[in-house]
Design an enzyme around this catalytic site. Structure first.
Site, PDB file in Angstrom:
ATOM      1  N   GLU A   1      -2.176  -2.498   0.781  1.00 36.00           N
ATOM      2  CA  GLU A   1      -3.308  -3.195   1.398  1.00 36.00           C
ATOM      3  C   GLU A   1      -4.593  -2.374   1.265  1.00 36.00           C
ATOM      4  OE1 GLU A   1      -2.893  -6.210   2.070  1.00 36.00           O
ATOM      5  OE2 GLU A   1      -0.712  -6.230   2.114  1.00 36.00           O
TER       6      GLU A   1
ATOM      7  N   ASP B   1       0.510 -11.702  -5.466  1.00 42.29           N
ATOM      8  CA  ASP B   1      -0.790 -11.307  -6.022  1.00 42.29           C
ATOM      9  C   ASP B   1      -0.816 -11.559  -7.527  1.00 42.29           C
ATOM     10  OD1 ASP B   1      -1.405 -10.387  -3.522  1.00 42.29           O
ATOM     11  OD2 ASP B   1      -0.834  -8.313  -3.951  1.00 42.29           O
TER      12      ASP B   1
HETATM   13 ZN    ZN Z   1      -1.138  -7.833  -1.982  1.00 41.37          ZN
END
Ligand code: ZN
Ligand code: ADP
Ligand code: MG
Length: 626
Positions: free
Chosen positions: A439, A514
């Site tokens: 993150e 992602d």
């Molecule tokens: Zn991610």
């Protein structure tokens, strides 16, 4: 671990223990009553019945003076009573006179028998007993029908339209209750004016469209607007959903359409509103497996009825759909739904207004920043926002507050956009650290890239299926993606992967979402948006459409195998180039990455300003004044 992950895995319908069904109970009670009835009459019957004796025996008994009294019902039937019951049998008896016995009365009187004249042999009790089996059968059938009806088949009301009529004037919805949608309201105002005063329009010969189709994504307020029109115009409003027409019996839909339009004619001026029109209005002749004859009949009936209407009738037919593309073209022809009103997703200002409107129903505290809430909820519909306000109120109620605060809204928003926070989930230390680096990778890039959205907040508390979340806070609604914006978005998306690679030398499955998003974006850049020099501004391939809509089933790939390879190469190139930039930025700022990750492990959640303090600089893309 994803950017802005939407979770759909939380709904777990809690099962209730099987309850004693009301219908079953009613059936049981009726059965008991029936049995009771039956037993009662069985007893009554044996009491009230007389033994039949031959006339000759009766004569004999009469002569021996055993008879107490006699009742002559008609000329041929007598019932009587012995003075004392014979040893076997009972006191009451009955007998048939074989012929007209003229001496009978005399004989009776001679033996001191009490004589009465009965009115008729058709004793009411006798009649009743004769009918009893029929009554029982009738009751039984009746109860059976009740059961069938109760369980939802509505045995007797198939052809009725079941249109719901809104008459409740106390809760009248008006345009005031609909935020934004200026253009739609403007167009619909005309309809309202017409319904208020049809004569004015008819006199001048103006033709008002009979059919108005509201088109828009789910939750944008189509149903709400339709109700608001009825409220504004103050006319009866008949509401029916497209799926209400579709029943399993052929011909029912068509007759319901007829019934609905009849109601409209009777109550003019009024509004007929057909919600979810696509349920009946799909292109005829499309779809899988056999004909949808019933649906087509219904649609045909609707077309016929609409043709039969005239503006003069003062009936406006409103319909709503979120799939205008699948509607049968015949529905959109002039004279039918020829006026289309598009209901857009709310923009940032409209979102603010919608939140404000719904906050009228709760006690909001003064600290609520409506503008920021609108900014933090891009891509949400009116229904989502109504839900947001409700969730915030729920959070506030749970905490026994008297007012709903901004913090409650933040919590509600996070829950709606990212799934509920799983604060109690125990995560191994190593995994927690990896998530923090992942993150932090996204976060740092939000700060370093010129075109990236500013950061809203970052957390390593699992939300929904994501291990952690980095939430952007777009400055404004984005309608067009520039090349720079798209590329930076890909870089941010790959930031988590890059950080894992950089710190641990290997990556985890947490980056899969992602990667998927980044790849999809890169492919759109190449195939649809013309953002690759090599491929040029050419659209490659058609947009994919789910095949169940039943329009076009085959999807053609309109390019050669070589082109396909080139496309793949270009997509890959974009991804790799972006990843390299991400890795470089993170390598150059490894100290900041570590600082951020370490802080996240301790504090778990950081918002934009906290990250800013930690890093010591503002995001590159921050020129917003708040
Ligand atoms: Zn991610
Ligand atoms: P649709 O029929 O387009 O799917 P609805 O009309 O059923 O959407 O909207 C659902 C709910 O969302 C409404 O009951 C209302 O509370 C809220 N809503 C949607 N759009 C708006 C708006 N523009 N203003 C206020 N509330 C809205
Ligand atoms: Mg609706």
């Amino acid at each position: 671990m994803s950017n802005n992950d939407y979770d759909d895995s939380q709904k777990d319908p809690d099962k209730k223990p099987p309850k004693f069904n009301l219908n079953n109970r009613a059936a049981l009670i009726s059965l008991l009553i029936l049995v009771g009835f039956f037993l009662f009459f069985l007893v009554f019957q044996t009491q009230g019945m007389q033994v039949h004796i031959p006339y000759s025996d009766f004569k004999k008994d009469l002569e021996q003076g055993k008879i107490q009294k006699i009742e002559i019902l008609d000329n041929l039937t007598i019932i009587g009573q012995y003075k004392t019951a014979p040893s076997e049998g009972q006191r009451d008896f009955k007998s048939q006179i074989p012929y007209l016995d003229n001496d009978l009365v005399e004989e009776l009187l001679k033996n001191n028998v009490i004589v009465e004249g009965g009115s008729t042999a058709n004793d009411p009790l006798q009649i009743f007993l004769g009918l009893l089996p029929w009554i029982i059968a009738f009751l039984f059938i009746w109860f059976m029908f009740r059961q069938v009806q109760g369980s939802g088949s509505r045995a007797f009301s198939f052809g009725k339209s079941r249109a719901k009529r809104y008459l409740d004037t106390s809760k009248k919805i008006t345009f005031q209750d609909v935020a934004g949608q200026k253009e739609a309201k403007y167009e619909l105002e005309e309809v309202v004016q017409f319904l208020k005063n049809p004569g004015k329009f008819i006199k001048i010969g103006a033709r008002i469209p009979t059919g108005v189709l509201l088109v828009g994504m789910p939750g944008t307020g189509k149903t709400l607007l339709a109700k608001a029109i009825a409220g504004e115009a103050n006319v009866p409003f008949f509401h029916m959903s497209g799926s209400d027409f579709v029943e399993m019996f052929v011909g029912v839909g068509a007759s319901r359409v007829r019934d609905l339009f009849d109601q409209g004619r009777k109550n003019a001026p009024c509004i007929l509103f057909i919600d979810e029109l696509d349920a009946v209005g799909r292109t005829r002749g499309a779809g899988y497996g056999g004909g949808h004859d019933e649906r087509e009949q219904t649609l045909n009936q609707m077309l016929v009825e609409m043709d039969g209407f005239d503006t003069k009738d003062g009936v406006i037919i409103l319909a709503a759909t979120n799939r205008p593309d699948v509607l049968d073209p015949a529905l959109l022809r002039p004279g039918r739904f020829d006026r289309q009103v598009v209901i857009d997703m709310p923009d940032i200002k409209e979102r603010e207004d919608i939140i404000r409107i719904h906050c009228r129903k709760i006690p909001p505290s003064d600290d609520i920043d409506y503008q920021k809430l609108a900014r933090a909820t891009p891509g949400t519909s009116g229904a989502d926002l109504a839900n947001l306000v409700n969730e915030a109120a729920l959070f506030a109620a749970r905490k026994n507050q008297t007012h709903v605060h901004m913090a409650d809204f933040e919590e509600a928003r996070d829950k709606l956009l990212m799934g509920i926070a799983k604060k109690s989930k125990i995560i191994p230390v190593k995994e927690k650290e990896m998530t923090a680096y992942h993150e932090a990778g996204h976060t740092i890039l939000h700060y370093f890239l010129e075109n990236a959205d500013p950061l809203h907040k970052v957390t390593i508390i699992p939300h929904g299926r994501a291990g952690g979340v980095t939430m952007p806070l777009p400055k404004d609604d984005i309608h067009y993606y520039s090349r720079g914006y798209s590329e930076d978005k890909i870089k941010v998306l790959l930031g988590g992967y890059a950080a894992e690679q950089l710190v641990y030398g290997e990556t985890t499955s947490g980056a899969s979402n992602d990667i998927e998003k980044a790849t999809r974006l890169a492919r759109m850049m190449v195939c649809e948006w013309g953002m690759s020099e090599k491929m040029g501004p050419v659209a490659y391939g058609q947009k994919e459409e789910p095949i169940f809509i039943g329009k076009e089933i085959a999807r053609h790939r309109e390019y050669s195998e070589e082109t396909a390879q080139l496309l793949d190469k270009e997509v890959e190139k974009i991804i790799i180039d972006c990843l390299n930039i991400s890795v470089k930025l993170l390598t150059d700022n490894k100290d900041k990455l570590k600082l951020l990750a370490d802080t996240l492990v301790v504090r778990e959640t950081l918002d934009g300003t906290e990250v800013e303090e930690l890093l010591g600089f503002k995001p590159k893309n921050d020129d917003i004044e708040e």
